[in-house]
Enzyme design. Structure first.
Site, PDB file in Angstrom:
ATOM      1  N   HIS A 175      -2.391  -2.535  -6.026  1.00  0.00           N
ATOM      2  CA  HIS A 175      -2.790  -2.254  -4.652  1.00  0.00           C
ATOM      3  C   HIS A 175      -4.304  -2.391  -4.530  1.00  0.00           C
ATOM      4  CE1 HIS A 175      -3.379   0.981  -1.318  1.00  0.00           C
ATOM      5  NE2 HIS A 175      -3.378  -0.231  -0.807  1.00  0.00           N
TER       6      HIS A 175
ATOM      7  N   ASN B 224      -3.552   6.965  -0.267  1.00  0.00           N
ATOM      8  CA  ASN B 224      -3.020   7.074   1.104  1.00  0.00           C
ATOM      9  C   ASN B 224      -2.179   8.323   1.296  1.00  0.00           C
ATOM     10  OD1 ASN B 224      -4.330   4.830   2.025  1.00  0.00           O
ATOM     11  ND2 ASN B 224      -2.628   3.444   1.590  1.00  0.00           N
TER      12      ASN B 224
ATOM     13  N   SER C 105       0.832  -1.212   0.000  1.00  0.00           N
ATOM     14  CA  SER C 105       0.000   0.000   0.000  1.00  0.00           C
ATOM     15  C   SER C 105       0.860   1.253   0.000  1.00  0.00           C
ATOM     16  CB  SER C 105      -0.923   0.013   1.218  1.00  0.00           C
ATOM     17  OG  SER C 105      -0.148  -0.050   2.388  1.00  0.00           O
TER      18      SER C 105
ATOM     19  N   GLU D 126      -5.384   0.269  -7.287  1.00  0.00           N
ATOM     20  CA  GLU D 126      -4.340   1.211  -7.713  1.00  0.00           C
ATOM     21  C   GLU D 126      -3.251   0.410  -8.411  1.00  0.00           C
ATOM     22  OE1 GLU D 126      -3.155   3.268  -4.075  1.00  0.00           O
ATOM     23  OE2 GLU D 126      -3.908   5.150  -4.858  1.00  0.00           O
TER      24      GLU D 126
END
Ligand code: T1G
Length: 694
Positions: free
Chosen positions: A429, A479, A408, A441
């Site tokens: 991801h 993130n 991640s 992702e």
């Protein structure tokens, strides 16, 4: 250009045939063609009935969404529908594929409707922030009853042909060649002199005196924040109260109100963005990709198990590898339970579950991955472990296999360097729970070949994901932006806000949960571990903001320990905890921060604008190629409210100048190291432009 609507005669039946690929959308030319065909048929004494049908893969799939936002042009769809319904000769709609939106409204204005067994009908306008604007809210209740109409119109979900017939929407399900069946049906209607059934002349049955209130209450959670579903209910209610012509006028007024609303503009943006996002700028749509016929997944934990399910669901065999039999057994048991839950809810047949389970082959041997076309590792988030895994994969997997990491935030280039084939390495991801969250992702490394990341985009779409191509950076897109929201919320706790106030505001903005309730659900120890891993990269203020550390040091990890930011009862119902309030207040005192009242507006601005500013930096750095990539990440991975369109679309709706001015205010309040306008945002704001209107 071929004629989009043709007219022909088969004996005494007039055929109006629409041919407007890809989905026979009701462009202006199609509307004009249907009108002309209907007028022509009714002017021809030799014609006894008319059939409306389509070439290509589907009946009309709705108004042409690309025409929205421009001045409506005649002939207007409600008028074309009324012309059909007023026709003195029978008009039959012959449906295949999906008759949606205006397409179904055309069919509802016909006197009879037949369809192939595989056909579906629906009114998905609500998904675009609209309501059926060509009589759907007035004719469907009259044909199918009010409760059924409410459900169809507010859900936007398609209904299969057999059910549609039971509901009274379809008159006949026909097999074989649709055109032949339509001609036969039309001739039967004429021979039997069947009375023309005009929906507008029927009465909409109201199944209970409190139907509308009960329906709105029962669906309040589903409709939360949305404007269109409530307006749909209002329009259907009107169908039960006013004569048809008045009802049509009201429907039109509400349609225009919704069409001009920010929510509908956002939802129409999302419709096209979801389709555009899989196209990689600069790469041809038909770039050759690698066939993915078998997949290997490393790690049978939560993520690995979810990823394995994604591929099994798409019928792709998966070899699931872990280091210990007990880990495999546990992982498979969770997968089986997940499927069994879906079967129990009636959303999956038992044999389908059995088939999917049979596609997942557990193993303890790396050797069993040697023939996989794609291998995805979902092992512990530790660079040393990842490098070791990829070194092994490099020695075992066949040439041309795509090697992907589900990391991640770890650096894909560093992982790729552990192999002799960096061109075949990338990040994929998935978001937890992987078998539920749509976002994928796809992280292209510096050396990842275009063929490889195009392969990942294609296979992502095949397994039903919303794949977004992103570049390598800490946290990629989602993130990285989330970290800014987390930071600002943490600062606001120090400055005067409480977790439950922030959660209420972020939930009210439209997210499924506030950040602290979300943290308690995911497990605070996850965030705590991340914080410790990155501690040296944090600013002094971030390092000193140790509210999370203090809570975790008490063993309060959230729901799984019965307490985190909130305290939980045995049913995991959350209650604000006065002890946490005291902890936060004393923390502020220790930090020498004078607490103050923080407005809801400030919470929204600091939580969301900090993300938007980071999004602008992500665009400048080329980590995301387009604003729609960033929006897709947040819509499909983090529950950004679809009626706001994603952070970058929302920024344009708010106005970049307003956001820029707010950033300057927070620069003075919080500090330039946190709040310096991204150059792109500053430039666009000063030019009066937006991320989409550059
Ligand atoms: N208008 C314009 N383009 C459309 C379109 C539409 N209605 N529907 C699809 N497309 C394009 C889409 O952008 C894509 O283009 C291509 O067709 C294939 O679509 C008055 C106001 C029909 C189930 O909301 O649900 O009627 O990317 O990739 O997966 O009351 O398309 O290839 O350039 O989705 O096979 C109501 C929306 C409109 C239906 C087919 N109707 N479409 O799915 O293909 S509002 C809808 C769909 C209305 C009236 C109101 C799906 C599909 P490109 P696709 P698919």
């Amino acid at each position: 250009m071929a004629e989009v609507v043709g007219f022909s005669k088969e004996g005494r039946i007039g055929l109006i045939t629409i041919n407007n690929p890809p989905v026979n959308a009701l462009s202006r030319a199609v509307r004009a063609g249907i009108r002309a065909g209907t007028e022509k048929g009714n002017a021809d004494r030799d014609i006894a009935a008319l059939v409306i049908l389509c070439e290509g893969r589907t009946f009309i799939a709705g108004a042409d969404i690309r025409e929205f936002g421009r001045p409506p042009m005649a002939p207007h769809l409600p008028d074309v529908c009324q012309l059909i319904e007023d026709s003195p000769r029978p008009v039959i709609a012959a449906i295949h594929g999906t008759a949606l939106g205006g397409g179904l409204e055309i069919a509802l204005s016909c006197h009879f409707r037949i369809a192939l067994p595989t056909a579906k009908v629906g009114l998905p306008e609500v998904k675009l922030g609209l309501l059926p604007g060509a009589g759907g809210t007035q004719r469907l209740p009259r044909l199918a009853g009010t409760r059924a109409a409410l459900e169809m119109i507010t859900s936007g979900a398609p209904v299969a042909a057999a059910k549609a017939k039971d509901m009274g929407i379809l008159d006949e399900i026909v097999e074989g060649d649709l055109k032949a069946a339509a001609l036969e049906y039309a001739n039967t209607v004429v021979d039997r002199k069947l009375p023309l059934r005009r929906a507008s002349q029927l009465k909409a049955a109201v199944e209970s005196p409190t139907l509308f209130e009960d329906f709105a209450k029962a669906n309040a959670r589903r409709f939360r924040g949305f404007l269109a579903p409530l307006k749909c209910i209002e329009a259907v209610k009107i169908a039960t109260e006013l004569p048809f012509p008045e009802g049509m006028k009201k429907e039109r007024e509400i349609f225009i109100e919704l069409h001009d609303s920010d929510q509908s503009k956002a939802q129409r943006h999302v419709f096209f963005a979801e389709r555009e996002v899989v196209r990689i700028p600069g790469l041809p749509d038909d770039l050759p990709t690698r066939d993915i016929r078998s997949v290997g997944v490393l790690g049978a934990g939560t993520m690995g198990g979810g990823i394995a399910m994604c591929f099994a669901n798409a019928g792709i065999p998966v070899t699931l590898l872990d280091m210990k039999q007990e880990f495999l057994d546990k992982g498979l048991a969770i997968i089986k339970k997940n499927y069994a839950n879906t079967v129990a809810k009636g959303r999956l047949a038992q044999e389908a579950m059995d088939k999917r389970m049979s596609l997942i082959r557990p193993t303890l041997a790396y050797e069993d991955l040697k023939d996989a076309d794609l291998v995805i590792e979902a092992v512990f988030e530790d660079m040393t472990v990842k490098k070791e895994v990829f070194g092994k994969l490099d020695s075992i997997c066949k040439p041309g296999a795509v090697l992907a990491s589900n990391t991640s935030y770890l650096n894909i280039d560093e992982i790729a360097a552990a192999t002799g084939r960096p061109q075949d390495v990338m990040g994929m991801h998935f978001f937890s729970p992987a078998n539920v969250m749509r976002l994928l992702e796809n992280v292209r490394g510096a050396k990842t070949s275009p063929e490889v990341y195009a392969t990942a985009m294609k296979v992502g779409k095949k397994i039903g994901k919303a794949p977004v191509l992103v570049g390598v950076c800490d946290g990629f897109v989602g993130n990285r932006m989330l970290a800014k929201r987390t930071r600002e919320c943490g600062f606001m706790l120090e400055e005067g806000a409480l977790p439950w106030q922030i959660d209420r505001v972020i939930y009210g903005f439209g997210f499924p949960m506030g950040p602290y309730a979300m943290g308690d659900m995911a497990g605070l120890d996850v965030g705590w571990r991340n914080r410790k891993a990155k501690f040296d990269t944090l600013t002094p203020r971030e390092q000193k903001n140790n509210i999370l550390d203090k809570i975790c040091e008490m063993g309060r990890y959230g729901q799984k320990t019965g307490a985190g930011f909130y305290k939980y009862d045995e049913k995991r119902n959350a209650t604000p905890d006065p002890m946490i309030e005291e902890l936060i207040i004393s923390h502020s005192k220790e930090a020498g921060i004078a607490r103050r009242a923080i407005s809801d507006q400030e919470i929204i601005e600091r939580a969301i604008y900090s993300m938007i500013n980071e999004g602008a930096k992500i665009l400048e750095e080329g980590i995301a190629a387009r604003s729609l990539d960033i929006d897709a990440v947040w819509l499909y991975g983090y529950g950004f409210p679809v009626y706001l369109g994603g952070p970058m679309f929302y920024a344009d709706t708010v106005g970049l100048k307003k956001i820029y001015d707010a950033i300057l205010r927070y620069r003075d309040l919080v500090g330039a190291e946190y709040w310096t306008p991204a150059p792109l945002l500053e430039k666009l704001a000063k030019e009066g432009k937006g991320f989409y209107a550059r």
